[in-house]
Write an enzyme that holds these catalytic residues in place. Structure first.
Site, short mmCIF file in Angstrom:
data_model
loop_
_atom_site.label_atom_id
_atom_site.label_comp_id
_atom_site.label_asym_id
_atom_site.label_seq_id
_atom_site.Cartn_x
_atom_site.Cartn_y
_atom_site.Cartn_z
N HIS A 433 0.95 -1.33 0.09
CA HIS A 433 0.01 0.04 -0.01
C HIS A 433 0.84 1.28 -0.02
CE1 HIS A 433 -3.62 -2.43 1.13
NE2 HIS A 433 -2.85 -2.97 1.80
N SER A 435 1.29 5.23 1.07
CA SER A 435 0.95 6.34 2.15
C SER A 435 1.95 7.50 2.36
CB SER A 435 0.48 5.64 3.54
OG SER A 435 1.49 4.80 4.06
N HIS A 575 5.67 -6.86 35.06
CA HIS A 575 5.39 -5.79 33.96
C HIS A 575 6.60 -5.14 33.55
CE1 HIS A 575 5.20 -3.52 37.66
NE2 HIS A 575 5.48 -2.45 37.01
N SER A 577 8.62 -1.88 31.59
CA SER A 577 8.95 -0.52 31.38
C SER A 577 10.54 -0.34 31.39
CB SER A 577 8.55 0.38 32.51
OG SER A 577 8.48 1.64 32.16
#
Length: 925
Positions: A433, A435, A575, A577
């Site tokens: 595509h 863009s 988690h 970070s």
């Protein structure tokens, strides 16, 4: 005009404000309402309140981006005196800078009764068919319907017997009516960038046509009847599918330009090939016709297209092609990528931080490339090769092409390499595509798919950094990404001013899931430099956790279990970070880490101001990062390396003799400019806005598009050219004295991504000031004579070169240009089209006065071409061909400012304290 000025006060008085403001738009017999967002509402107010005056209007401009246009069109047939009507789109732009098409799809039938209308401009609209009323405009001479959606012209289009100019470029026309040959007085016909596959023989009846543009279509051949166009001067046929051209074109007596570039010509008649003005680049000349049984090896013989500067479209067929843009960008369309012929439009844009969102530690390496049409899916991947700035100073980073979907940016799989011969860096990617695309350098990213069984991820930057995912860590597979930013001990010591501070590399972990892991993930980080498990003092070791923006750094040492080996620290988290190990005696380490993280994102820069030696009014401003300045000055005298900025003294006076071997760019600057005058070091973020303000008696044109509140706007990108050339003036009379002014640089709006602490430091009256550099305009030397007048004895009628759509060059503009011309005036005159005899006569008549030679040459050419609407573009081309890019840039700037002033002229009349006539709005004096 006095009446208009008097209305200014009424515009501020409550309920009377709107009618008065609408009335202020009416200037003589002209209404220019396309500069207002509510121009149609103002037009209706005028028609209701001052109908008698509106009915006498001869020139009307409206914006078709106005949502009230539909309710305004019914008034137009009543304007019986109308001579020129402009209803254009393109006044509104989307967030990427693209012009938006207007809403106009038809015109009232009664408009065909406007017997006085000679000029009609419906550019940038949504017309799919030509309104039938246009064919009844018996006086129409100029018709522009460019940038619409026309698929055909009416069969009786030739009834516009007085038409002299017709432009339908950038539509979807597939064929032409035979009646087009009835346009007996047509002089210019522009049908470029359509889908034409056939040109009727009747086009050969346009005996008065001087310019014919059929470029950017799908024409396999052109009719032999074009040889009948004896008045033709310029024939544009580039970017078609031509396999042959008639040899009879060589017999056209006035032809001075024949562009056949980027076609499928295997051979060209010798009569044409020997013409000095023919252009054939991008054709497979001399190659043999491929056989029907040609296999995939024929891909190496694909048609090659070379787009010159200013060309922004080409056609791709099912056979595929290779395309090279003037800026160095390459495309490869393999056979079968497009099932039907498809027109591709391309342009490069300056990056705007409002929508080009860089991540922390990203570095922009290219301008933005936009490819249209958006959303069309190719049958096979199209390869794009984008040149980018050298990232030699960027360590531990990788180059990627980033694309924008209209909603968000994403990175493409990219192959970056450096060309052997040219040493240029090129990024290659493949897409289905089109863009927006740009090239960035990001922190090296390692990623893996984490299954339920667990896995191991380690960094390619530092293999000692590992993340272990145990079995059962997730139910569904998820993708995890790792980035590492190495930080040297010297950087930490320089920023913190503490020789005892040490820090590990910065580790950033992210995932494509919002759910925490089901089991702890084990992370291994190397201990800070100089620290081992043997000499480790655990009271000085801190594990910091930062949010994704790096704004908050928490000491989580007491919240995790830290294990140590001889070289590593190991801990577990659920988690992801930022994670950072610090070794220091400081207690509040979070604030220190935040400061260091902020400084790691900043660049030390110098500002430079240079003035052209031959023309001190031409000033070059540049913001140069420290790493580039050091590279450029390895062999220069210490005063330059120390950034001395003594006013009036060239900082390049002691350049080493082999400077041309080290940096030819700086050597060229030394030859042309006084300077550089570098400033002290300041710090800036990637993508930060700053301004340049001229002070102390130095001024610039406030109507420049990049001028905000009287200051020049810049966006700092460390690896792109933060440079602008500008002409300065002074209100001070320089006949008796020089002007000693200055240019000061100021920070702009605080970017969203700047840390809070940095934002606080940039608030206050003086906190935005960066540096100030001297600018000196010398005392003027009389050149054109003191008494005879501005043209030193020459007498010419007033000049307005150009046309209303592109702006004009006035007599004053030509005088300004003449002052910059020197002994090369003969070359410029020849490139402008003057004959050798004319040049010799001018030289002889003024053989002892160079100034008069220049004036006579330039104004003689201007008088000869005053009726040519393309004379300004010819002047620009001639200056470029003569090696005077500086003058060409000046002319282009004048024209751009002329357009801007024209759009703003009525706004100034109605709202500001000072007014201007339309002429002063169109022309820059």
């Amino acid at each position: 005009m006095a009446e208009l000025l008097g209305l200014r006060d009424e515009c501020r008085e409550g309920a009377l404000g709107a009618p008065a403001l609408a009335a202020s738009c009416l200037a003589d017999n002209r209404l220019n309402l396309d500069v207002y967002l509510d121009g149609c509402r103002r037009f209706r107010q005028l028609f209701e309140g001052r109908q008698g005056e509106v009915l006498q209007v001869e020139f009307l401009r409206l914006s078709s981006n106005d949502h009230l246009l539909g309710t305004t069109l019914d008034i137009l047939p009543h304007l019986k005196h109308l001579k020129s009507l402009v209803i254009k789109g393109g006044h509104a732009r989307d967030e990427f800078g693209s012009c938006q098409h207007g809403s106009l799809t038809s015109l009232p039938p009664d408009m065909g009764n406007l017997r006085c209308l000679t000029h009609l401009d419906l550019t940038f609209n949504s017309l799919s068919t030509l309104p039938s009323c246009i064919l009844h405009l018996s006086s129409l001479r100029v018709l522009l319907v460019s940038h619409n959606r026309l698929v055909a012209l009416p069969e009786d289009f030739g009834s516009l017997s007085k038409l002299t100019f017709f432009s339908a470029m950038k539509n979807q026309l597939k064929d032409l009516p035979r009646s087009i040959g009835d346009l007996a007085v047509l002089q210019e016909l522009d049908l470029s960038e359509n889908a034409l596959e056939f040109i009727p023989e009747e086009v050969g009846n346009l005996h008065n046509c001087t310019e014919l543009d059929l470029s950017g279509n799908r024409l396999p051949r052109i009719p032999d009847s074009l040889a009948n166009l004896k008045s033709l001067r310029r024939l544009h046929l580039h970017s078609n599918l031509l396999v042959t051209v008639p040899a009879s074109l060589a017999s056209l007596p006035n032809l001075s330009r024949l562009d056949l570039q980027n076609n499928c010509l295997l051979a060209v008649p010798p009569e044409i090939q020997t013409l000095p003005f023919v252009r054939l680049r991008g054709n497979p000349l001399g190659e043999t016709e491929p056989s029907p049984q040609a296999d995939e090896s024929s891909a190496g013989r694909l048609r090659r297209l070379f787009l010159a500067s200013g060309e922004d479209s080409f056609t791709v067929t099912s056979e595929g092609c290779k395309v090279v843009l003037a800026c160095g960008i390459h495309f490869y369309f393999p056979p079968g990528a497009a099932s039907d012929p498809l027109q591709i439009c391309c342009r490069t844009l300056a990056p705007d931080p409002q929508w080009v969102k860089l991540r922390h530690h990203d570095v922009l390496l290219s301008r933005v490339l936009e490819l249209q049409p958006h959303g069309v899916k190719f049958q096979q991947e199209v390869q794009i090769s984008m040149p980018y700035a050298s990232p030699q100073t960027l360590h531990q980073r990788e180059v990627v092409v980033r694309t924008f979907s209209g909603q968000s940016w994403s990175d493409l799989r990219t192959r970056a390499k450096q060309k052997r011969k040219s040493k240029k860096h090129v990024a290659h990617c493949s897409v289905l595509h089109f863009s927006w695309f740009l090239v960035v350098a990001r922190l090296v990213q390692n990623e893996c798919k984490v299954p339920a069984e667990g896995t191991l991820l380690f960094s390619s930057v530092d293999p000692n950094i590992k993340v272990t995912f145990p079995p059962g860590v997730t139910e569904e597979p998820r993708t995890v990404e790792m980035q590492v930013l190495p930080v040297s001990a010297g950087e930490i010591e320089e920023i913190t001013a503490d020789a005892g501070c040490r820090a590990s590399p910065l580790l950033c972990l992210s995932q494509d899931s919002l759910v925490d892991f089901l089991r702890p993930v084990r992370i291994q980080l190397p201990l800070p430099p100089g620290v081992t498990g043997i000499n480790l003092d655990q009271s000085r070791l801190h594990l910091l956790h930062g949010d994704l923006e790096g704004q908050i750094w928490d000491d989580i040492t007491s919240q995790v279990v830290l294990e140590f080996t001889h070289l590593y620290a190991v801990f577990e988290v659920t988690h992801f970070s930022w994670y950072w190990l610090w070794y220091t005696t400081k207690t509040y380490i979070g604030g220190i880490a935040k400061k260091v993280y902020e400084r790691l994102r900043m660049y030390q820069v110098n500002f430079i101001a240079l003035q052209r030696k031959k023309d001190p009014e031409q000033v070059l401003l540049q913001c140069v990062p420290k790493h580039k300045f050091k590279q450029r000055n390895r062999t220069y005298e210490p005063s330059l390396i120390c950034f001395s900025a003594t006013p009036g003294i060239s900082a390049l006076s002691g350049v080493a003799s082999d400077v041309s071997k080290v940096d030819p760019v700086l050597k060229k600057l030394q030859d042309r400019y006084r300077g550089p005058e570098p400033s002290d070091m300041v710090e800036m973020f990637e993508g930060e806005q700053f301004f340049a303000a001229f002070e102390g008696g130095i001024s610039i044109d406030m109507d420049r598009p990049d001028c905000v509140d009287g200051r020049l706007s810049f966006i700092f990108y460390s690896h792109l050219k933060n440079m602008k050339e500008i002409y300065v003036t002074s209100p001070v009379d320089r006949k008796d004295q020089a002007v000693k002014g200055q240019v000061s640089f100021y920070r702009g709006a605080i970017p969203e991504s700047i840390p809070e602490e940095a934002s606080r430091r940039r608030k206050g009256p003086d906190s935005l000031w960066l540096v100030t550099l001297p600018i000196k305009l010398p005392r003027l030397k009389p050149r054109w004579g003191e008494n005879p007048g501005p043209l030193n004895g020459f007498s010419f009628p007033p000049l307005n070169l150009g046309n209303a759509e592109t702006g004009y060059l006035t007599q004053a503009n030509l005088l300004s240009i003449a002052r910059r011309v020197g002994a090369d005036w003969q070359t410029i005159g020849l490139n402008l089209g003057l004959t050798y005899q004319q040049i010799e006569r001018i030289g002889y008549n003024h053989r002892e006065d160079l100034d008069k030679q220049i004036l006579d040459m330039l104004f003689s050419w201007a008088q000869q071409n005053s009726e040519d609407p393309d004379c300004v573009s010819k002047l620009i081309t001639a200056m470029k061909e003569s090696g005077r890019q500086d003058i060409a840039d000046e002319v282009e700037t004048i024209i751009e400012l002329g357009r801007q002033k024209y759009r703003e002229s009525i706004r100034r009349v109605g709202l500001e304290q000072e007014s201007s006539t339309e002429d002063s709005a169109i022309a820059m004096v």
